[in-house]
Scaffold this motif. Structure first.
Motif, short mmCIF file in Angstrom:
data_model
loop_
_atom_site.label_atom_id
_atom_site.label_comp_id
_atom_site.label_asym_id
_atom_site.label_seq_id
_atom_site.Cartn_x
_atom_site.Cartn_y
_atom_site.Cartn_z
N GLU A 93 0.79 -1.05 0.10
CA GLU A 93 -0.05 0.16 0.08
C GLU A 93 0.87 1.35 0.12
O GLU A 93 0.45 2.11 -0.55
CB GLU A 93 -0.72 0.16 1.14
CG GLU A 93 -1.93 -0.99 1.26
CD GLU A 93 -1.46 -2.39 1.78
OE1 GLU A 93 -0.27 -2.43 2.23
OE2 GLU A 93 -2.32 -3.28 1.72
N ALA A 126 2.51 1.60 -3.49
CA ALA A 126 1.03 1.95 -4.24
C ALA A 126 1.05 3.64 -4.22
O ALA A 126 0.97 4.42 -5.26
CB ALA A 126 0.07 1.29 -3.97
N THR A 163 -0.72 4.70 -7.29
CA THR A 163 -1.53 3.69 -7.91
C THR A 163 -1.99 2.79 -6.87
O THR A 163 -2.36 3.36 -5.72
CB THR A 163 -0.39 2.45 -8.88
OG1 THR A 163 -1.58 1.63 -9.60
CG2 THR A 163 0.53 1.88 -8.19
N ASN A 164 -2.68 1.50 -6.99
CA ASN A 164 -3.18 0.89 -5.90
C ASN A 164 -2.42 -0.31 -5.54
O ASN A 164 -1.56 -0.81 -6.25
CB ASN A 164 -4.85 0.60 -6.32
CG ASN A 164 -4.97 -0.35 -7.41
OD1 ASN A 164 -4.02 -1.11 -7.95
ND2 ASN A 164 -6.00 -0.07 -8.06
N GLN A 165 -2.78 -1.04 -4.46
CA GLN A 165 -2.17 -2.18 -3.92
C GLN A 165 -2.35 -3.23 -5.06
O GLN A 165 -1.24 -4.10 -5.32
CB GLN A 165 -2.82 -2.64 -2.66
CG GLN A 165 -2.04 -3.87 -2.12
CD GLN A 165 -2.65 -5.12 -2.41
OE1 GLN A 165 -3.98 -5.06 -2.51
NE2 GLN A 165 -1.97 -6.06 -2.40
#
Length: 132
Positions: free
Chosen positions: A26, A29, A34-36
């Motif tokens: 996380e 990210a 961005t995301n996990q």
């Protein structure tokens, strides 16, 4: 399970470096915007384009070469050598003598007590003068 001795799986290398830096997916990210799930997919990829690798290296605080050349053996050797060379040979170059500092603190404390005692004596003398 047949695995080559020298793996060039960039995603796994990124994952291990991230773990060694005590960083969660996380956090990486967030640093990359961005995301996990995207980080998880990237860490499962064997190759990553150079532009993305530069961004990841910057977020992890390492060079692109460090990611490309990362190996568990090298990391273990690095830490073993670091520990072996530092055991018993701690070279601390103090610019002062610690004992002199302790004596200096003691003397300053003693002077403070003398000033406080004198202030109390002056106060008692003043109060005695007022009572007469």
């Amino acid at each position: 399970m047949n695995t080559p001795t020298k793996s060039n799986h960039i995603g796994r290398k990124i994952s291990r470096i991230r773990e060694l830096r005590d960083m969660k997916q996380e956090a990486l990210a967030l640093a990359l915007g961005t995301n996990q799930q995207a980080i998880s997919a990237m860490e499962n990829s064997e190759t990553i384009d150079d532009e993305k690798l530069i961004e990841v290296a910057r977020a992890l605080g390492v060079t692109v070469e460090a990611i490309k050349n990362f190996s568990e053996e090298a990391a273990i050797n690095y830490f073993n050598n670091f520990n072996d060379s530092s055991e018993g040979t701690f070279n601390n170059h103090c610019t002062f003598n610690p004992i002199d500092k302790v004596v200096e603190l003691f003397e300053s404390k003693e002077k403070l007590y003398e000033r406080l005692l004198q202030a109390e004596k002056d106060k008692v003398a003043y109060l005695e003068k007022l009572m007469k």
